[in-house]
Design an enzyme around this catalytic site. Structure first.
Site, PDB file in Angstrom:
ATOM      1  N   ASP A  85       0.837  -1.192   0.000  1.00 54.50           N
ATOM      2  CA  ASP A  85       0.000   0.000   0.000  1.00 54.50           C
ATOM      3  C   ASP A  85       0.879   1.253   0.000  1.00 54.50           C
ATOM      4  O   ASP A  85       1.782   1.374   0.828  1.00 54.50           O
ATOM      5  CB  ASP A  85      -0.895  -0.023   1.251  1.00 54.50           C
ATOM      6  N   ASP A 106       2.971   4.595  -5.680  1.00 53.82           N
ATOM      7  CA  ASP A 106       2.326   5.884  -5.454  1.00 53.82           C
ATOM      8  C   ASP A 106       3.280   7.001  -5.872  1.00 53.82           C
ATOM      9  O   ASP A 106       4.148   7.406  -5.111  1.00 53.82           O
ATOM     10  CB  ASP A 106       1.939   6.023  -3.979  1.00 53.82           C
ATOM     11  N   GLU A 136      -1.500   5.710  -8.722  1.00 50.59           N
ATOM     12  CA  GLU A 136      -2.353   6.758  -8.158  1.00 50.59           C
ATOM     13  C   GLU A 136      -2.264   8.032  -8.980  1.00 50.59           C
ATOM     14  O   GLU A 136      -1.180   8.439  -9.412  1.00 50.59           O
ATOM     15  CB  GLU A 136      -1.974   7.069  -6.704  1.00 50.59           C
ATOM     16  N   GLY A 179      -6.963   8.605   7.311  1.00 49.36           N
ATOM     17  CA  GLY A 179      -7.176   8.940   8.719  1.00 49.36           C
ATOM     18  C   GLY A 179      -8.644   9.243   9.002  1.00 49.36           C
ATOM     19  O   GLY A 179      -9.544   8.876   8.246  1.00 49.36           O
ATOM     20  N   HIS A 207      -9.222   4.992  -1.662  1.00 51.99           N
ATOM     21  CA  HIS A 207      -8.408   5.021  -0.451  1.00 51.99           C
ATOM     22  C   HIS A 207      -9.147   5.818   0.619  1.00 51.99           C
ATOM     23  O   HIS A 207     -10.116   6.524   0.345  1.00 51.99           O
ATOM     24  CB  HIS A 207      -7.048   5.663  -0.737  1.00 51.99           C
ATOM     25  N   SER A 210     -12.016   4.474   5.643  1.00 49.02           N
ATOM     26  CA  SER A 210     -12.470   4.529   7.034  1.00 49.02           C
ATOM     27  C   SER A 210     -13.196   5.840   7.307  1.00 49.02           C
ATOM     28  O   SER A 210     -12.605   6.918   7.176  1.00 49.02           O
ATOM     29  CB  SER A 210     -11.273   4.423   7.993  1.00 49.02           C
ATOM     30  N   VAL A 230      -9.192   0.042   3.878  1.00 55.66           N
ATOM     31  CA  VAL A 230      -9.601   0.312   5.254  1.00 55.66           C
ATOM     32  C   VAL A 230      -8.419   0.042   6.172  1.00 55.66           C
ATOM     33  O   VAL A 230      -7.831  -1.041   6.131  1.00 55.66           O
ATOM     34  CB  VAL A 230     -10.785  -0.581   5.680  1.00 55.66           C
ATOM     35  N   ASN A 231      -8.083   1.016   6.998  1.00 57.01           N
ATOM     36  CA  ASN A 231      -7.007   0.840   7.976  1.00 57.01           C
ATOM     37  C   ASN A 231      -7.370   1.494   9.297  1.00 57.01           C
ATOM     38  O   ASN A 231      -7.402   0.847  10.345  1.00 57.01           O
ATOM     39  CB  ASN A 231      -5.681   1.411   7.443  1.00 57.01           C
ATOM     40  N   THR A 232      -7.661   2.798   9.258  1.00 53.97           N
ATOM     41  CA  THR A 232      -7.909   3.553  10.493  1.00 53.97           C
ATOM     42  C   THR A 232      -9.019   2.941  11.334  1.00 53.97           C
ATOM     43  O   THR A 232      -8.906   2.857  12.565  1.00 53.97           O
ATOM     44  CB  THR A 232      -8.243   5.022  10.166  1.00 53.97           C
TER      45      THR A 232
END
Length: 287
Positions: A85, A106, A136, A179, A207, A210, A230-232
């Protein structure tokens, strides 16, 4: 099941108007939590490592082996993609050499001509080894591993040019940010997404998944978003579940301090969140 690259599953998602979830891992618990959810739902999944998380965990090779070995030990039978990522040029090349199934280069922070040329190089290197590539165009707002984006909208002509390099999926800025979303966030720019989807058949990536409201995500998926990152949210639910466990004093009951017990609520919380997002994204249509 052996790990696979992401091209065929993302192509199918674009054609079927659903999305595949791409969830970042930070350790063993994260990995097990994500895989358990995908297996329970019977759907494909991407597990991602950012450059920072990979450094924290001990390097890209360790991360790859962790996911490979956990897939085997858990008896996972659904397709799993190991994805880099937000990798810079050097990270993308390293992950290609290490054996990731999919990499994101990226280059949004580079002059467009340089982003284009480096993307072409990464595509050639990766495709020679059967590895899928994400690129991207238009920065994603917020900050991830030192890469800061203001959240500008992707330029349609630049997106068409980047897609023509042969990339397998394209991350595009449509007002999304990394974030937690601020209270004054104005939402996704679905008009720009519509413009992009009309001229680009390459699967598109959202991207900063979240915190975006369910209805906006589902509209975006129907319009051509085929991968949602999804991460945050995983970090937040893991922290909340761990905090609750400690605040209830469970770490002081018997051997409640054992990390296998201490981390269990957070791992379960990740599994529940991933299962929920699989439903949001309509991934079960992949069965």
């Amino acid at each position: 099941m052996s790990l696979v690259n992401g091209k065929s599953m993302l192509d199918a998602a674009r054609a079927g108007s659903y999305a595949i979830g791409a969830f970042n891992t930070n350790n063993l618990e994260w990995t097990r939590g994500i895989l358990a959810a995908a297996q329970e739902k019977g759907v494909p999944v991407l597990i991602q490592t950012s450059m920072g998380a990979a450094k924290y965990m001990g390097g890209y090779e360790l991360c790859l082996h962790l996911v490979q070995d956990t897939v085997k030990s858990m008896g996972i039978t659904v397709p799993v993609v190991m994805h880099l990522d937000h990798g810079n040029y050097e990270a993308a090349k390293e992950c290609i050499e290490v054996g990731y199934n999919s990499v994101m280069f990226d280059g949004h922070d580079l002059p467009f001509a340089e982003n284009l040329e480096k993307t072409k190089e990464i595509v050639a290197l990766a495709h020679a080894k059967g590895i899928s590539v994400e690129a991207e165009v238009g920065s994603i707002g917020g900050e991830e591993d030192g890469i800061v984006g203001a959240g500008e909208l992707a330029d349609v002509e630049e997106a068409k040019t980047l897609a023509a390099t042969g990339i397998d999926y394209l991350a595009c800025g449509i007002g999304n940010i990394h974030g937690q979303y601020p209270a004054n966030w104005t939402g996704l720019n679905l008009d720009r997404l519509s413009e992009l989807a009309a001229v680009i058949k390459t699967p598109l990536v959202l991207h900063g998944g979240s915190g975006i409201p369910k209805d906006q995500i589902q509209k975006a998926v129907k319009m051509g978003i085929s991968k949602v990152n999804v991460n945050t949210e995983c970090q937040l639910v893991f922290a909340a579940a761990t905090r609750k466990y400690i605040e209830e004093g469970k770490d002081q009951e018997g051997k409640g301090f054992d990390p296998r017990k201490l981390f269990a609520p957070g791992t379960k919380a990740i599994t529940e969140l991933v299962e929920d997002r699989i439903e949001w994204f309509g991934t079960e249509a992949a069965k």
